[in-house]
Enzyme design. Sequence first.
Site, PDB file in Angstrom:
ATOM      1  N   LEU A 123      19.573 -16.287   2.651  1.00 57.38           N
ATOM      2  CA  LEU A 123      18.947 -16.556   1.569  1.00 57.38           C
ATOM      3  C   LEU A 123      17.531 -16.433   1.479  1.00 57.38           C
ATOM      4  O   LEU A 123      16.667 -15.575   0.793  1.00 57.38           O
ATOM      5  CB  LEU A 123      19.196 -18.244   1.163  1.00 57.38           C
ATOM      6  CG  LEU A 123      18.506 -18.613   0.000  1.00 57.38           C
ATOM      7  CD1 LEU A 123      18.746 -17.870  -1.307  1.00 57.38           C
ATOM      8  CD2 LEU A 123      18.841 -20.183  -0.357  1.00 57.38           C
ATOM      9  N   THR A 124      17.101 -16.999   2.640  1.00 59.43           N
ATOM     10  CA  THR A 124      15.305 -16.976   3.020  1.00 59.43           C
ATOM     11  C   THR A 124      14.796 -15.699   2.994  1.00 59.43           C
ATOM     12  O   THR A 124      15.591 -14.932   3.733  1.00 59.43           O
ATOM     13  CB  THR A 124      15.011 -18.067   3.894  1.00 59.43           C
ATOM     14  OG1 THR A 124      15.778 -19.400   3.825  1.00 59.43           O
ATOM     15  CG2 THR A 124      13.746 -18.195   4.617  1.00 59.43           C
ATOM     16  N   GLY A 129      11.107 -19.180   0.383  1.00 55.38           N
ATOM     17  CA  GLY A 129      11.766 -20.087   1.072  1.00 55.38           C
ATOM     18  C   GLY A 129      12.174 -21.277   0.267  1.00 55.38           C
ATOM     19  O   GLY A 129      13.491 -21.174  -0.328  1.00 55.38           O
ATOM     20  N   SER A 130      11.207 -22.247   0.043  1.00 54.06           N
ATOM     21  CA  SER A 130      11.602 -23.160  -0.949  1.00 54.06           C
ATOM     22  C   SER A 130      12.052 -22.888  -2.450  1.00 54.06           C
ATOM     23  O   SER A 130      12.934 -23.454  -3.089  1.00 54.06           O
ATOM     24  CB  SER A 130      10.702 -24.386  -0.962  1.00 54.06           C
ATOM     25  OG  SER A 130      10.560 -25.086   0.113  1.00 54.06           O
ATOM     26  N   ILE A 155      17.309 -16.152   9.862  1.00 56.88           N
ATOM     27  CA  ILE A 155      18.831 -16.410   9.374  1.00 56.88           C
ATOM     28  C   ILE A 155      19.658 -16.755  10.776  1.00 56.88           C
ATOM     29  O   ILE A 155      19.725 -16.064  11.393  1.00 56.88           O
ATOM     30  CB  ILE A 155      19.387 -14.940   8.867  1.00 56.88           C
ATOM     31  CG1 ILE A 155      18.465 -14.524   7.846  1.00 56.88           C
ATOM     32  CG2 ILE A 155      20.647 -14.880   8.282  1.00 56.88           C
ATOM     33  CD1 ILE A 155      18.397 -15.466   6.694  1.00 56.88           C
ATOM     34  N   THR A 156      20.205 -18.077  10.617  1.00 61.73           N
ATOM     35  CA  THR A 156      20.980 -18.811  11.531  1.00 61.73           C
ATOM     36  C   THR A 156      22.372 -17.707  11.800  1.00 61.73           C
ATOM     37  O   THR A 156      22.810 -17.654  11.222  1.00 61.73           O
ATOM     38  CB  THR A 156      21.306 -20.121  11.188  1.00 61.73           C
ATOM     39  OG1 THR A 156      20.069 -20.850  10.948  1.00 61.73           O
ATOM     40  CG2 THR A 156      22.075 -20.878  12.304  1.00 61.73           C
ATOM     41  N   HIS A 338      11.020 -44.003  27.135  1.00 64.39           N
ATOM     42  CA  HIS A 338      11.158 -43.455  28.448  1.00 64.39           C
ATOM     43  C   HIS A 338       9.506 -43.300  28.971  1.00 64.39           C
ATOM     44  O   HIS A 338       9.586 -42.960  30.164  1.00 64.39           O
ATOM     45  CB  HIS A 338      11.691 -42.020  28.138  1.00 64.39           C
ATOM     46  CG  HIS A 338      13.184 -41.867  28.289  1.00 64.39           C
ATOM     47  ND1 HIS A 338      13.847 -42.336  27.047  1.00 64.39           N
ATOM     48  CD2 HIS A 338      14.035 -41.276  29.203  1.00 64.39           C
ATOM     49  CE1 HIS A 338      15.130 -42.041  27.466  1.00 64.39           C
ATOM     50  NE2 HIS A 338      15.273 -41.613  28.567  1.00 64.39           N
ATOM     51  N   GLY A 340       5.983 -42.145  30.329  1.00 62.43           N
ATOM     52  CA  GLY A 340       5.804 -40.832  31.037  1.00 62.43           C
ATOM     53  C   GLY A 340       7.013 -39.673  31.094  1.00 62.43           C
ATOM     54  O   GLY A 340       7.019 -38.642  30.674  1.00 62.43           O
ATOM     55  N   GLU A 363      17.740 -25.668   5.517  1.00 62.46           N
ATOM     56  CA  GLU A 363      18.615 -25.957   4.541  1.00 62.46           C
ATOM     57  C   GLU A 363      17.807 -27.023   3.603  1.00 62.46           C
ATOM     58  O   GLU A 363      18.286 -28.046   2.973  1.00 62.46           O
ATOM     59  CB  GLU A 363      19.985 -26.996   5.111  1.00 62.46           C
ATOM     60  CG  GLU A 363      20.665 -25.614   5.730  1.00 62.46           C
ATOM     61  CD  GLU A 363      22.243 -25.974   6.017  1.00 62.46           C
ATOM     62  OE1 GLU A 363      22.796 -26.762   5.128  1.00 62.46           O
ATOM     63  OE2 GLU A 363      22.855 -25.246   6.981  1.00 62.46           O
TER      64      GLU A 363
END
Length: 386
Positions: A123-124, A129-130, A155-156, A338, A340, A363
Amino acid sequence: MLDADLIAQFVTTIRRFVDEQLVPNEEIVAQTDAIPDHLLAAMSEMGLFGLSIPTEYGGLGLSAEEEMRVIFEVGRASPAFRSIFATNVGIGSQAIVIDGSDEQKQRYLPKLATGEMIGSFALTEPDVGSDAASVKTTARLDGDFYVLNGTKRFITNAPEAGLFTVMARTGTAEEGEAGVTAFLVEAGTPGLTVGKPDRKMGQRGAHTADVIFQDCRVPVANIIGGIPGRGFRTAMKVLDKGRLHIAAACTGAAQRLLEEAVAYATERQQFGKPISSFQLVQAMLADCRTEIFAARAMVENAARRRDAGEVVTADAACCKYFASEMVGRVADRAVQIHGGSGYMADFPVERFYRDVRLFRIYEGTSQIQQLVIARHLLREAAVARR
Ligand code: COS
């Protein structure tokens, strides 16, 4: 929908797989930027690629609520493990599941269910984008084909994908969302190329890349559902489900971060005592626990109502917004506890801190979720006033 005992057993099996197989391999994935083949095979064997694909097409046919229970568990491991199968479960298959024709379902869903084929959602774009309705990639009709031109970005799973759901403009720019059509385009189609994998802040092992279309000819029959101009709505329906899934992944990651923080706080001694005995540390742990509980309850509730047939667009946005912001806060506290060591690459919280940053962006950014939530709220208020 599985029977209650079966799903409970499956969730337990996944939890064990995460603890025994995925978590011990996180560092290898981070170093090699790849998921070992034996783990991919195990994930396929367990049905993870087909969680949400109906059983008649070889998937497990889980309800949304069941899928989220599985994702709470998988989310406890590095996000890259989920990412490789998540497009098949979510944005890379759901357009076909929700709006595809029978022929499209039969052709693609069985391969997506096993992971033999990876699905990807395009899509992007560089300038889109948005504002997803303003897609600029064009699809021009030429006989029995559409000719696609344009670039998709970030694209993932594009480098791994065998099938792309591509949103392209069949209408004019003035038509806005009504001019957008969703196409199924197979990798290897002449005119489709995938760019080099992007260099990212985190989530090594999960890949994104540009997908470029240059006079790429796609049969008219590859329009999802067969009707042009429905692509934007299809994409939005896919994202409703996707946003619940991401919220579940955030909840799982937050749970893991809390487990790491508790383990460290219990072991680490200062002023002659474990730091977990100090109330200021306890407050941070308690805040994490509270927020994780809230996110989990939200996701379960919205998923259950989606399964019952409700449209949960606004609530899916609430879940994604809250859970992705929440995991950012939890990651920050886990690093803080944690001290340092939290800033050092030797501890998983450093990697998770970078990995979870993406959840507030993809997403739909947090700001897009706020917009979706507010629009629905104001629309409902206007209807109530009439
Ligand atoms: N389900 C079904 N239909 C939907 C829908 C949904 N979730 N969301 C919108 N629609 C429909 C609307 O009902 C509207 O139709 P009607 O005019 O008949 O009512 C049409 O689609 C256009 O919707 P809208 O006017 O809300 O579109 P906008 O252009 O204003 O955009 C946002 C809406 C901003 C919410 C949308 O573009 C969006 O989600 N953007 C973010 C995209 C994103 O998540 N990108 C990440 C990359 S993809 S991994």
